[in-house]
Structure formats: C-alpha cells, structure tokens
Motif scaffolding. Structure first.
Motif, PDB file in Angstrom:
ATOM      1  N   ARG A  41       0.843  -1.341  -0.143  1.00  0.00           N
ATOM      2  CA  ARG A  41       0.051  -0.081   0.099  1.00  0.00           C
ATOM      3  C   ARG A  41       0.975   1.044   0.076  1.00  0.00           C
ATOM      4  NH1 ARG A  41      -2.907  -2.902   3.578  1.00  0.00           N
ATOM      5  NH2 ARG A  41      -2.079  -2.071   5.325  1.00  0.00           N
ATOM      6  N   ARG A  42       1.899   1.390   0.690  1.00  0.00           N
ATOM      7  CA  ARG A  42       2.717   2.347   0.767  1.00  0.00           C
ATOM      8  C   ARG A  42       3.482   2.719  -0.385  1.00  0.00           C
ATOM      9  NH1 ARG A  42       5.359   5.690   4.641  1.00  0.00           N
ATOM     10  NH2 ARG A  42       7.438   6.093   4.295  1.00  0.00           N
ATOM     11  N   ALA A  43       3.609   1.566  -1.085  1.00  0.00           N
ATOM     12  CA  ALA A  43       4.567   1.531  -2.334  1.00  0.00           C
ATOM     13  C   ALA A  43       3.635   2.206  -3.580  1.00  0.00           C
ATOM     14  CB  ALA A  43       5.118   0.447  -2.849  1.00  0.00           C
ATOM     15  N   ARG A  44       2.384   1.715  -3.549  1.00  0.00           N
ATOM     16  CA  ARG A  44       1.353   2.176  -4.376  1.00  0.00           C
ATOM     17  C   ARG A  44       1.048   3.603  -4.063  1.00  0.00           C
ATOM     18  NH1 ARG A  44      -2.320  -3.154  -4.202  1.00  0.00           N
ATOM     19  NH2 ARG A  44      -1.186  -4.223  -6.014  1.00  0.00           N
ATOM     20  N   ASP A  45       1.089   4.066  -2.856  1.00  0.00           N
ATOM     21  CA  ASP A  45       0.504   5.503  -2.414  1.00  0.00           C
ATOM     22  C   ASP A  45       1.816   6.387  -2.663  1.00  0.00           C
ATOM     23  OD1 ASP A  45      -1.890   4.766  -1.622  1.00  0.00           O
ATOM     24  OD2 ASP A  45      -1.233   4.767   0.732  1.00  0.00           O
ATOM     25  N   TYR A  46       2.942   6.115  -2.439  1.00  0.00           N
ATOM     26  CA  TYR A  46       4.201   7.184  -2.610  1.00  0.00           C
ATOM     27  C   TYR A  46       4.701   6.959  -4.087  1.00  0.00           C
ATOM     28  CZ  TYR A  46       4.326   8.139   2.139  1.00  0.00           C
ATOM     29  OH  TYR A  46       4.071   8.522   3.447  1.00  0.00           O
ATOM     30  N   PHE A  47       4.429   6.001  -4.868  1.00  0.00           N
ATOM     31  CA  PHE A  47       5.294   5.840  -6.131  1.00  0.00           C
ATOM     32  C   PHE A  47       4.216   5.544  -7.309  1.00  0.00           C
ATOM     33  CE2 PHE A  47       8.447   4.219  -2.734  1.00  0.00           C
ATOM     34  CZ  PHE A  47       9.225   5.243  -3.104  1.00  0.00           C
ATOM     35  N   ALA A  48       2.847   5.850  -7.011  1.00  0.00           N
ATOM     36  CA  ALA A  48       2.114   5.753  -8.317  1.00  0.00           C
ATOM     37  C   ALA A  48       2.499   6.760  -9.476  1.00  0.00           C
ATOM     38  CB  ALA A  48       0.693   6.150  -7.601  1.00  0.00           C
ATOM     39  N   GLU A  49       2.439   6.082 -10.480  1.00  0.00           N
ATOM     40  CA  GLU A  49       2.921   6.722 -11.820  1.00  0.00           C
ATOM     41  C   GLU A  49       2.411   8.155 -11.762  1.00  0.00           C
ATOM     42  OE1 GLU A  49       2.676   6.339 -16.507  1.00  0.00           O
ATOM     43  OE2 GLU A  49       2.197   4.650 -15.556  1.00  0.00           O
ATOM     44  N   GLU A  50       1.087   8.434 -11.554  1.00  0.00           N
ATOM     45  CA  GLU A  50       0.596   9.638 -11.724  1.00  0.00           C
ATOM     46  C   GLU A  50       1.128  10.656 -10.778  1.00  0.00           C
ATOM     47  OE1 GLU A  50      -1.656   6.944 -10.682  1.00  0.00           O
ATOM     48  OE2 GLU A  50      -1.937   6.420 -13.019  1.00  0.00           O
ATOM     49  N   LYS A  51       1.514  10.324  -9.356  1.00  0.00           N
ATOM     50  CA  LYS A  51       1.927  11.142  -8.335  1.00  0.00           C
ATOM     51  C   LYS A  51       3.308  11.392  -8.964  1.00  0.00           C
ATOM     52  CE  LYS A  51       2.832  11.323  -3.540  1.00  0.00           C
ATOM     53  NZ  LYS A  51       3.935  11.436  -3.153  1.00  0.00           N
ATOM     54  N   MET A  52       4.111  10.244  -9.293  1.00  0.00           N
ATOM     55  CA  MET A  52       5.504  10.612  -9.495  1.00  0.00           C
ATOM     56  C   MET A  52       5.640  11.590 -10.680  1.00  0.00           C
ATOM     57  SD  MET A  52       7.330   8.787  -7.394  1.00  0.00           S
ATOM     58  CE  MET A  52       8.904   8.575  -8.082  1.00  0.00           C
ATOM     59  N   CYS A  53       4.714  11.547 -11.937  1.00  0.00           N
ATOM     60  CA  CYS A  53       4.789  12.472 -12.762  1.00  0.00           C
ATOM     61  C   CYS A  53       4.530  13.744 -12.362  1.00  0.00           C
ATOM     62  CB  CYS A  53       3.955  11.902 -13.901  1.00  0.00           C
ATOM     63  SG  CYS A  53       4.574  10.550 -14.808  1.00  0.00           S
ATOM     64  N   ARG A  54       3.531  13.980 -11.569  1.00  0.00           N
ATOM     65  CA  ARG A  54       2.960  15.264 -11.029  1.00  0.00           C
ATOM     66  C   ARG A  54       4.191  15.872 -10.346  1.00  0.00           C
ATOM     67  NH1 ARG A  54      -0.992  13.821  -8.648  1.00  0.00           N
ATOM     68  NH2 ARG A  54       0.112  13.600  -6.499  1.00  0.00           N
ATOM     69  N   GLU A  55       4.708  15.258  -9.607  1.00  0.00           N
ATOM     70  CA  GLU A  55       5.933  15.885  -8.522  1.00  0.00           C
ATOM     71  C   GLU A  55       7.191  16.123  -9.518  1.00  0.00           C
ATOM     72  OE1 GLU A  55       6.417  12.848  -5.541  1.00  0.00           O
ATOM     73  OE2 GLU A  55       4.831  13.689  -4.460  1.00  0.00           O
ATOM     74  N   MET A  56       7.259  15.215 -10.247  1.00  0.00           N
ATOM     75  CA  MET A  56       8.362  15.530 -11.470  1.00  0.00           C
ATOM     76  C   MET A  56       8.174  16.950 -12.183  1.00  0.00           C
ATOM     77  SD  MET A  56      11.508  14.449 -12.214  1.00  0.00           S
ATOM     78  CE  MET A  56      11.556  12.717 -11.704  1.00  0.00           C
ATOM     79  N   GLU A  57       6.996  17.107 -12.674  1.00  0.00           N
ATOM     80  CA  GLU A  57       6.539  18.368 -13.379  1.00  0.00           C
ATOM     81  C   GLU A  57       6.728  19.483 -12.294  1.00  0.00           C
ATOM     82  OE1 GLU A  57       2.659  20.048 -15.912  1.00  0.00           O
ATOM     83  OE2 GLU A  57       2.606  17.986 -14.842  1.00  0.00           O
ATOM     84  N   GLU A  58       6.287  19.508 -11.091  1.00  0.00           N
ATOM     85  CA  GLU A  58       6.230  20.515 -10.404  1.00  0.00           C
ATOM     86  C   GLU A  58       7.764  20.868 -10.134  1.00  0.00           C
ATOM     87  OE1 GLU A  58       4.088  19.094  -6.846  1.00  0.00           O
ATOM     88  OE2 GLU A  58       2.083  19.380  -7.971  1.00  0.00           O
ATOM     89  N   LEU A  59       8.768  19.733  -9.897  1.00  0.00           N
ATOM     90  CA  LEU A  59      10.249  20.118  -9.590  1.00  0.00           C
ATOM     91  C   LEU A  59      10.731  20.735 -10.715  1.00  0.00           C
ATOM     92  CD1 LEU A  59      12.749  19.476  -8.330  1.00  0.00           C
ATOM     93  CD2 LEU A  59      13.118  17.550  -9.539  1.00  0.00           C
ATOM     94  N   TYR A  60      10.397  20.543 -11.805  1.00  0.00           N
ATOM     95  CA  TYR A  60      10.962  20.976 -13.167  1.00  0.00           C
ATOM     96  C   TYR A  60      10.468  22.560 -13.206  1.00  0.00           C
ATOM     97  CZ  TYR A  60      13.531  17.079 -14.680  1.00  0.00           C
ATOM     98  OH  TYR A  60      14.430  15.995 -14.985  1.00  0.00           O
ATOM     99  N   GLN A  61       9.061  22.704 -13.091  1.00  0.00           N
ATOM    100  CA  GLN A  61       8.644  24.047 -13.138  1.00  0.00           C
ATOM    101  C   GLN A  61       9.327  24.979 -12.157  1.00  0.00           C
ATOM    102  OE1 GLN A  61       4.269  23.354 -12.913  1.00  0.00           O
ATOM    103  NE2 GLN A  61       3.950  22.985 -15.114  1.00  0.00           N
ATOM    104  N   GLY A  62       9.419  24.559 -10.979  1.00  0.00           N
ATOM    105  CA  GLY A  62      10.132  25.349  -9.809  1.00  0.00           C
ATOM    106  C   GLY A  62      11.613  25.600 -10.309  1.00  0.00           C
ATOM    107  N   LEU A  63      12.199  24.520 -10.895  1.00  0.00           N
ATOM    108  CA  LEU A  63      13.436  24.967 -11.302  1.00  0.00           C
ATOM    109  C   LEU A  63      13.819  25.693 -12.470  1.00  0.00           C
ATOM    110  CD1 LEU A  63      15.021  21.251 -10.944  1.00  0.00           C
ATOM    111  CD2 LEU A  63      15.564  23.213  -9.644  1.00  0.00           C
ATOM    112  N   MET A  64      12.627  25.737 -13.505  1.00  0.00           N
ATOM    113  CA  MET A  64      12.583  26.836 -14.445  1.00  0.00           C
ATOM    114  C   MET A  64      12.323  28.053 -13.990  1.00  0.00           C
ATOM    115  SD  MET A  64      10.902  24.177 -17.557  1.00  0.00           S
ATOM    116  CE  MET A  64      10.409  25.677 -18.360  1.00  0.00           C
ATOM    117  N   ALA A  65      11.333  28.216 -13.294  1.00  0.00           N
ATOM    118  CA  ALA A  65      10.931  29.638 -12.436  1.00  0.00           C
ATOM    119  C   ALA A  65      12.345  30.088 -11.970  1.00  0.00           C
ATOM    120  CB  ALA A  65      10.063  29.187 -11.602  1.00  0.00           C
TER     121      ALA A  65
END
Length: 69
Positions: A41-65
C-alpha cells in the motif's frame, strides 16, 4: 520503510537485534503478511505513476522558474 508498520528496522551492526527481528518474523506469519500488505500500500501511494509524474513536473517547473527570474 516504517518500523513496526511495514517492516522492522535494525542497525546492521546490531547482530543480536537483527537475530531477534528475523526470529520474530519467522515465528509470526500474520505479522509478515501484514507488513507485506502495508508495504505494498505504501509503495502504491508513494510511487504511483500519476503522483511521480506530477511531482516531477512540479520540480521542473520550480527549477525553471528559478532560472528565469
């Protein structure tokens, strides 16, 4: 891993503690199953594809800003 919820954490240099943890898990099949299910359950919650993609996008947007400002 969360000690006592998804497994048992023991300092690898603590031979006695590691021995006790392994013996405890060998003796308690229900605890092993509960840890396995909680870990899944923890792995699914923390490493779900949608969550990982959203967090990666937020990271890149923050770096670009930071680069633009």
């Amino acid at each position: 891993m969360e000690h006592g919820k998804t497994g048992l954490l023991v300092d690898p240099r603590n031979v006695e503690g590691l021995t006790e943890a392994v013996a405890d898990l060998l003796a308690d099949g229900e605890k092993r199953r509960a840890f396995g299910q909680a870990g899944l359950r923890r792995a699914r919650d923390y490493f779900a594809e949608e969550k990982m993609c959203r967090e990666m996008e937020e990271l890149y947007q923050g770096l670009m800003a930071k680069c633009i400002s």
